[in-house]
Design a protein around this motif. Structure first.
Motif, PDB file in Angstrom:
ATOM      1  N   PRO A  30       0.829  -1.215   0.000  1.00 17.48           N
ATOM      2  CA  PRO A  30       0.000   0.000   0.000  1.00 17.48           C
ATOM      3  C   PRO A  30       0.858   1.258   0.000  1.00 17.48           C
ATOM      4  CG  PRO A  30       0.092  -0.942   2.194  1.00 17.48           C
ATOM      5  CD  PRO A  30       0.797  -1.918   1.299  1.00 17.48           C
ATOM      6  N   SER A 445      -0.310   2.843   6.466  1.00 16.89           N
ATOM      7  CA  SER A 445      -1.082   3.122   5.264  1.00 16.89           C
ATOM      8  C   SER A 445      -2.527   3.410   5.635  1.00 16.89           C
ATOM      9  CB  SER A 445      -1.021   1.932   4.305  1.00 16.89           C
ATOM     10  OG  SER A 445      -1.931   2.097   3.234  1.00 16.89           O
ATOM     11  N   ARG A 447      -4.925   2.606   3.344  1.00 10.42           N
ATOM     12  CA  ARG A 447      -5.698   1.819   2.389  1.00 10.42           C
ATOM     13  C   ARG A 447      -6.850   1.080   3.074  1.00 10.42           C
ATOM     14  NH1 ARG A 447      -2.655  -2.601  -1.259  1.00 10.42           N
ATOM     15  NH2 ARG A 447      -2.360  -3.574   0.795  1.00 10.42           N
ATOM     16  N   TYR A 476      -7.587   6.055  -2.526  1.00 11.70           N
ATOM     17  CA  TYR A 476      -8.205   4.727  -2.606  1.00 11.70           C
ATOM     18  C   TYR A 476      -9.733   4.764  -2.649  1.00 11.70           C
ATOM     19  CZ  TYR A 476      -3.711   2.453  -1.597  1.00 11.70           C
ATOM     20  OH  TYR A 476      -2.423   1.989  -1.656  1.00 11.70           O
TER      21      TYR A 476
END
Length: 559
Positions: A30, A445, A447, A476
């Protein structure tokens, strides 16, 4: 020198390049916070809005970086889609280009064999290798500064005026690209280093100074259209970027990264140039011992030492310091390492220095055999995980590779040894990237947070991040959700800003990083009557509409 004699270096370079610059693109790593996610989101926003002049983040101008790297990312995102592959591809290609241009410069200075060795060394030094994996602008500066130095070197040695003008135009063009990449940092490092070279090599003249200034002015003129367009679109941009960010960043501690000591770069450069940097010691010893015997100063060595020493001095004097600023210095170290290796292979090194060189290789071979296992063992203890048999198999393979490097050196197959050393570094990189780094990346991250939001029936009215600023979470998100965003819908706050009386409004979501909770020594973190769940590195809180909601964050120190 025949093509066959260079074959081990070429094959080793191709394998190392594939493992370092190609293999990471296949991994599901990520985007990391803060910089990689931030830059990716800016490039994504520019692509979706059709904006090619002003970098924007959440609809607001982003004024801290020039445009060239954003352009490269935008082209990649348009070609390959909104994914990590497209985000990281430009950085990895700039990293590879930096290694190639290091080889071209070394080949011009010392010949093709040293050029190939320099390329191998450059791509397998720890810090340049590591930073090429992330989408940072400084990686793109290295090839331009390398080519500027090459063009200036050839300018002073050109026999014909036509050839000299072409090389000078090339230097101006590369300086223009350097300015569009990182503004004045590359210009300053090259200008200081090359200016010192002219002085210490005793080649300074009115003509050489004029050509250097002409290249700098030419580069500024070539880069100026974008800066002028920015000033037109964002009045006051030039003052902010060049005066506040550059002049004040150099002279005062008011800017970010302005609280570091003067020796900040020394440990980073020393450790970051491993596992090659210690091979510089024998050649520097010989140069120092031979200084009184030389009938003339060796200009190539003077250039490399002035490039590194002048650039390091300039960066150390500046108040604002960051390790990425020093990336343009590593090619000089790579070439010095390659020269040292080649002198040993050609038996042009003094007996004392040659003995040092042999001991260093043997020490490196011994350490290289155990390093892969140490990495897995230590990372396993820190992360509390057990690695798969595939990880230990790769560690065994890398350890054997270190032994092969040692064996080839003892058999006086020096090119094979250098090539195997570069492949060993690349193998260890794959080991780290495939297993420990994946766990580290997930804990740094956004994500998982974005995936959680994508699964919700509606976009939260207000998402508050504690311990992170919104960056790759925006990258994302589904595109239809990004279209609903306003600058105030996502925000970041400090944990200290909350009190037991702070209310969580309807439609509001609080996301606190586990790291921030641990740093604050939180004994109790809950919202009475609220839903809570763990999402990646975040602890999420949502209001239960049936009961009143208060944020209750009581630290042990407060109790």
């Amino acid at each position: 020198m025949t093509e066959k004699s260079n074959r081990p270096l070429i094959i080793g370079g191709l394998i190392a390049a594939a493992l370092i610059y190609g293999y990471p693109l296949l991994l599901p790593t990520p985007l990391l916070e803060p910089d990689e996610g931030l830059h990716a989101t800016i490039s994504q926003e520019m692509v979706e809005h059709g904006e090619w002049i002003v970098p924007t983040f959440r609809g607001e101008p982003f004024l801290d970086k020039p445009i060239l790297y954003f352009w490269a990312q935008m082209v990649s995102l348009k070609a390959f889609g909104m994914n990590e592959f497209a985000v990281r591809l430009p950085g990895l290609m700039f990293g590879l280009l930096g290694a190639i241009t290091t080889g071209l410069l070394a080949g011009s200075l010392f010949g093709s064999r040293v050029g190939l060795l320099s390329c191998l060394v450059s791509m397998t030094m720890f810090i340049p290798l590591a930073l090429a994996q992330a989408a940072v602008h400084d990686v793109a500066l290295v090839p331009w500064t390398n080519l500027v130095v090459l063009c200036l070197w050839e300018t002073e040695r050109a026999a014909q005026q036509t050839s000299r003008r072409r090389w000078l135009a090339g230097a101006a063009g590369m300086l223009g690209l350097a300015i569009l990449t990182k503004a004045l940092i590359g210009v300053a490092i090259v200008g200081v280093g090359y200016g010192l070279f002219l002085i210490f090599s005793r080649t300074v003249s009115v003509g050489s100074c004029f050509r250097l200034m002409l290249a700098i002015v030419g580069g500024a003129v070539l880069a100026s259209p974008w800066f002028i367009a920015m000033e037109i679109r964002i009045p006051g941009y030039a003052y902010y970027y060049f005066v506040e960010r550059h002049v004040m960043g150099f002279a005062t501690s008011t800017q970010r990264h302005g609280d570091q000591p003067w020796f900040y770069y020394l440990p980073y450069v020393t450790l970051g140039a491993m596992p090659w940097i210690w091979y510089i010691v024998p050649i520097l010893r010989d140069e120092w011992c031979d200084r009184a015997k030389l009938s003339a100063i060796r200009p190539q060595m003077v250039l490399l030492l002035c490039w590194f020493g002048g650039g390091l001095l300039f960066l150390s004097v500046a108040k604002s310091k960051l390790i990425t600023y020093a990336l343009p210095l590593f090619p000089a170290l790579a070439i010095l390492c390659a020269v040292s290796w080649q002198r040993f292979a050609n038996q042009r090194m003094s007996d004392v220095s040659a003995r040092w060189f042999v001991r260093m290789i043997r020490c490196a071979g011994s350490l290289g055999a155990v390093v892969p296992f140490v990495i897995l063992f230590v990372c396993g203890l820190i992360l509390g995980v057990s690695w798969s048999p595939a990880a230990w198999l790769l560690a065994i393979t890398a350890s054997i590779g270190s032994g092969v490097t040692w064996w080839a050196f003892e058999k006086r197959r020096f090119d094979h040894s250098a090539a195997m050393l570069s492949v060993w570094v690349a193998s260890v990189t794959c080991l780290v990237m495939t297993w420990p780094f994946q766990l580290f990346a997930e804990s740094h991250s956004e994500r998982s947070l974005a995936n959680w939001i994508n699964r919700q029936p509606v976009l939260p009215d207000h998402l508050i991040l504690v311990g992170e600023r919104p960056a790759s979470v925006l990258f994302y998100l589904f595109r239809d959700l990004r279209k609903q965003l306003s600058p105030t819908r996502f925000s970041s706050r400090r944990l200290e800003d909350f009190s037991p009386q702070t209310q969580l409004a309807p439609g509001e979501v609080l996301a606190v990083t586990h790291k921030k909770i641990a740093e604050a020594d939180v004994n109790q973190h809950a919202i009475p009557g609220a839903f809570t769940e763990t999402v990646g590195q975040f602890q999420m809180f949502r209001r239960d509409e049936r009961v009143p909601s208060l944020i209750h964050v009581a630290t042990r120190s407060a109790q």
